[in-house]
Design an enzyme around this catalytic site. Structure first.
Site, short mmCIF file in Angstrom:
data_model
loop_
_atom_site.label_atom_id
_atom_site.label_comp_id
_atom_site.label_asym_id
_atom_site.label_seq_id
_atom_site.Cartn_x
_atom_site.Cartn_y
_atom_site.Cartn_z
N CYS A 24 0.94 -1.19 0.13
CA CYS A 24 -0.06 0.05 -0.02
C CYS A 24 0.91 1.35 -0.06
O CYS A 24 0.56 2.20 -0.88
CB CYS A 24 -0.92 0.11 1.10
SG CYS A 24 -0.69 -0.95 2.51
N ARG A 78 7.39 -10.54 5.57
CA ARG A 78 7.06 -10.50 7.06
C ARG A 78 7.69 -11.60 7.87
O ARG A 78 7.57 -12.57 7.47
CB ARG A 78 5.39 -10.78 7.11
CG ARG A 78 4.77 -9.39 6.25
CD ARG A 78 3.24 -9.70 6.53
NE ARG A 78 2.54 -8.63 5.59
CZ ARG A 78 1.46 -8.52 5.44
NH1 ARG A 78 0.47 -9.07 5.94
NH2 ARG A 78 0.70 -7.59 4.62
N GLN A 89 0.60 -11.22 -2.68
CA GLN A 89 -0.66 -10.92 -2.49
C GLN A 89 -1.27 -10.34 -3.92
O GLN A 89 -0.34 -9.94 -4.57
CB GLN A 89 -0.66 -9.65 -1.58
CG GLN A 89 -0.31 -9.77 -0.21
CD GLN A 89 -0.54 -8.60 0.62
OE1 GLN A 89 0.05 -7.46 0.34
NE2 GLN A 89 -1.15 -8.52 1.80
N ASP A 101 -2.99 -8.02 -4.45
CA ASP A 101 -3.26 -7.04 -3.96
C ASP A 101 -3.86 -5.79 -4.90
O ASP A 101 -3.63 -5.96 -6.10
CB ASP A 101 -1.67 -6.25 -3.45
CG ASP A 101 -2.27 -5.49 -2.05
OD1 ASP A 101 -3.31 -5.36 -1.67
OD2 ASP A 101 -1.33 -5.23 -1.45
N HIS A 123 -5.27 -1.65 -4.37
CA HIS A 123 -6.08 -0.35 -3.65
C HIS A 123 -6.65 0.36 -4.43
O HIS A 123 -6.22 0.91 -5.29
CB HIS A 123 -4.66 0.44 -3.01
CG HIS A 123 -3.88 -0.54 -2.24
ND1 HIS A 123 -2.69 -1.10 -2.66
CD2 HIS A 123 -4.10 -1.04 -1.01
CE1 HIS A 123 -2.39 -1.89 -1.34
NE2 HIS A 123 -2.91 -1.88 -0.50
N LYS A 141 -12.32 -4.36 8.74
CA LYS A 141 -11.98 -5.37 7.57
C LYS A 141 -13.04 -6.47 7.61
O LYS A 141 -13.96 -6.47 8.40
CB LYS A 141 -10.87 -5.93 7.47
CG LYS A 141 -10.17 -6.71 8.65
CD LYS A 141 -9.13 -7.14 8.59
CE LYS A 141 -8.60 -8.00 9.70
NZ LYS A 141 -7.40 -8.79 9.51
N HIS A 157 -8.23 -1.51 0.70
CA HIS A 157 -7.40 -2.48 0.54
C HIS A 157 -8.20 -3.84 0.43
O HIS A 157 -9.02 -4.03 1.01
CB HIS A 157 -6.31 -2.80 1.61
CG HIS A 157 -5.71 -1.71 2.19
ND1 HIS A 157 -4.38 -1.71 2.24
CD2 HIS A 157 -6.19 -0.65 2.92
CE1 HIS A 157 -4.01 -0.47 3.06
NE2 HIS A 157 -5.14 -0.04 3.57
#
Length: 579
Positions: A339, A368, A386, A388, A390, A474, A520
């Site tokens: 992000c 991570r 991910q 992912d 946004h 979320k 997200h």
RNA sequence: GCCGAGAUAGCUCAGUGGUAGAGCACUCCCUUGGUAAGGGAGAGGUCGGGGGUUCAAGUCCCCUUCUUGGCUCCA
């Protein structure tokens, strides 16, 4: 004798002498029923089947077919385990011993002793022996002083601590055979109901779930009223093990790990990569149709980026340490999130309200530092990708965008055959607001947007307070794996925070600067976890369009290699043409 | 990270102090025109790594790496 009215689930009302128990009622109906009654639900509360009912009541008799009946059965099994432990290991101290979704456990302090798998068999035998004695589970109300005295004499500091949290007058003890435990119950009538027992494993568990406190030994087990059911259960466990993605991943040559590369860092083999790329293609296509723009960002980012995003403060110390350059004071971090990078893309040019929503998608690989004990196959790793994206939008577009993402997630799940998922709305803990960043009214609005969007999409959701991310609430989609463990796959998160931190803006119709809202979202979650769950979901038998092995060419005999070779190359070229 | 259990051939595993094994997979030969399982031969392991005890260690002890069941954590 005084009579009371008992209302049965079918609505019929019968009269019984005051002080009759659920078991008495069962006996009056049929002996067979009485043999199977494990507990009784009296006015909505689960009681011992043997506990006297003193006034008019709604009564439901609970058997093995009821979740609550099973619960009492397993809870009683935990007590039986404790009785066996006390017989085999004098001086053992007890923590808590509840029933769980599948079976029961008891947390115990064995002092210096440790338990191996072989000890479990011994304990099982003892339990079976005790069960045969058909000892009654008898309930007894205790004053707090008496209870404290009992456990002081027994020198069990855990039970004493539990007692501290209980009010005088609400304390009950249960006894079966030689074992007495602090317990609110309810329990089954006697130990003889427990016909088949299997202790499954031992594990460490912190007392009261606090990692700073002493670790007890947790013994997990399961029990059944019939030996055959245990056999079936064990067979089911075996079947589940066959679907374990770690085993299938190796056998199907999808992925591997290397000690040299590092723990939790998966290596995707050619076949696994084929599978993964097909999933990515699927998602790219769906996202293109849904109005997303694909972007690519680097694997590392300057420390300042994460200071701005807040991730440095929150996770800096517990993550992979920074990458230094020859220049004094220059630090980079492996990106733990995409992000912040996407925020910078948003900022690359001035935005107008007419441009929104801007939807930036990336198959972004992040790193991570997960605790070593947490790593598990592909479902919990230290480097993962991910799917992912946004979404930067106006506040009035949030709910609508949220609903579109729900559509995308549901489309994905249905295309891949996931039907048994649950959706969880994760809200902040209202009693611990300082854990989160962002303003109160923003949180209220974001939480409401999610709840309404989910409702309008007809999702069955559960709301859990305290499960939100630190920057926003979320909606998570959870799926269970072959071993019945629950995993989070898709996630959609509202974020009023990062736009603030990154000073994101757009020019409104009023020609003023406004703050966009960020969403997200990742329908798969991560490619790694999704593939893991997919493998277990279909037991390695992927839908043809995903399978790395779509065609097998078999020669009639080993002396005929030419024609098959031609077939193979023909298949390969047709496939690449079809792409 | 914590507690428990593990690590022996590519895979699954046997091997309780005395010359490292089996099945499957692999290589070669023979056989075979019909769907992963015909026959024979062979190759493959400093027993996860390091230290110690012992005349002698895959085996016993310590450390370490990784795996695993849970716990705590999970942007």
């Amino acid at each position: 004798m005084e009579q009371i009215n008992i209302t049965l689930p079918d609505g019929s009302v019968r009269q019984y002498p005051k002080g009759s128990s659920g078991l008495d009622v069962a006996l009056s109906i049929s002996e067979g029923l009485a043999r199977n009654v494990l507990a009784a639900k009296v006015n909505g509360q689960v009681w011992d089947a043997t506990r006297p009912i003193e006034e008019d009541a709604q009564l439901q008799l609970l058997t093995w077919n009821d979740t609550e009946g099973k619960g009492a059965f397993w809870h009683s099994s935990a007590h039986l385990l404790a009785e066996a432990l006390e017989a085999l290991y004098p001086g053992v101290k007890f923590g808590i011993g509840p029933n769980i979704e599948q079976g029961f456990y008891y947390d115990v302090d064995l002092g210096e002793q440790t338990l191996g798998e072989t000890d479990l068999a011994t304990i099982e035998q003892k339990m079976a022996e005790l069960a045969k004695q058909k000892s009654e589970y008898s309930r007894r109300a205790m004053s707090k002083a008496e209870a404290v005295q009992y456990f002081q004499e027994k020198n069990d500091e855990y039970k004493l601590e539990l007692l501290e949290g209980l009010e005088d007058g609400t304390i009950t003890f249960y006894q079966q055979g030689n074992f007495t435990d602090l317990c609110r119950g309810p329990h089954i009538p006697h130990t003889g109901f427990i016909k088949a027992i299997k202790l499954l494993n031992v594990a460490g568990a912190y007392w009261r779930g606090d990692e700073k406190r002493k670790q007890l030994t947790r013994i997990y087990g399961i029990s059944f009223p019939k030996a055959g059911e245990l056999q079936e259960y064990l067979k089911m466990i075996e079947e589940a093990k066959k679907r374990d993605h770690r085993k299938l991943g190796r056998e199907l040559e999808l992925f591997t790990f290397s000690e040299k590369v590092g723990m939790g860092l998966p290596l995707w083999l050619p076949k696994g990569t084929m599978l993964r790329e097909r999933l990515e293609q699927f998602m790219r296509k769906a996202q293109r149709r849904a109005g997303y723009d694909q972007v690519v960002t680097p694997h590392i980012g300057n420390k300042e980026l994460y200071v701005t995003s807040g991730h440095y403060e929150k996770y800096g110390a517990d993550s992979f340490q920074s990458i230094k350059t020859p220049n004094e004071g220059e630090e980079f971090f492996l990106k733990p999130m995409n992000c912040p990078h996407h925020c910078e893309i948003y900022k690359a040019k001035p935005r107008s309200y007419k441009d929104l929503p801007v939807r930036l998608a990336e198959f972004g690989t992040v790193y991570r530092y997960e605790q070593s004990g947490e790593l598990h196959g592909l479902t919990r790793v230290r480097g993962f990708t991910q799917d992912d994206a946004h979404i930067f939008c106006r506040p009035d577009q949030v709910k609508d965008e949220f609903k579109k993402v729900i559509d995308l997630v549901l489309y994905t799940f249905s295309a891949l055959g996931f039907e048994n998922y649950t959706a969880q709305i994760s809200l902040r803990d209202p009693n611990n607001k300082q854990k989160y960043i962002g303003k109160d009214e923003q949180w209220e609005r974001a939480q409401l947007d999610i709840i309404e969007a989910a409702q309008e999409k007809g999702l069955n959701t559960v709301q859990v307070e305290g499960e939100a991310a630190f920057y926003g609430p979320k909606l998570d989609f959870m799926v269970r794996d072959a071993l019945n463990r629950s995993w989070q796959l898709g996630t959609i998160q509202v974020d009023y925070n990062l736009p603030e931190r990154f000073q994101l803006e757009y020019a409104g119709a009023d020609n003023q600067k406004h703050r966009p809202v960020m969403i997200h979202r990742a329908p798969f979650g991560s490619m790694e976890r999704f593939v893991a769950v997919l493998i277990e979901h279909c037991g390695g038998n992927f839908p043809l369009w995903l399978s790395p092995d779509q065609v097998a060419v078999l020669p009639i005999s080993e002396n005929m290699p030419i024609t098959p070779m031609k077939c193979c190359s023909c298949c390969r070229s047709t496939r690449s043409a079809a792409r």
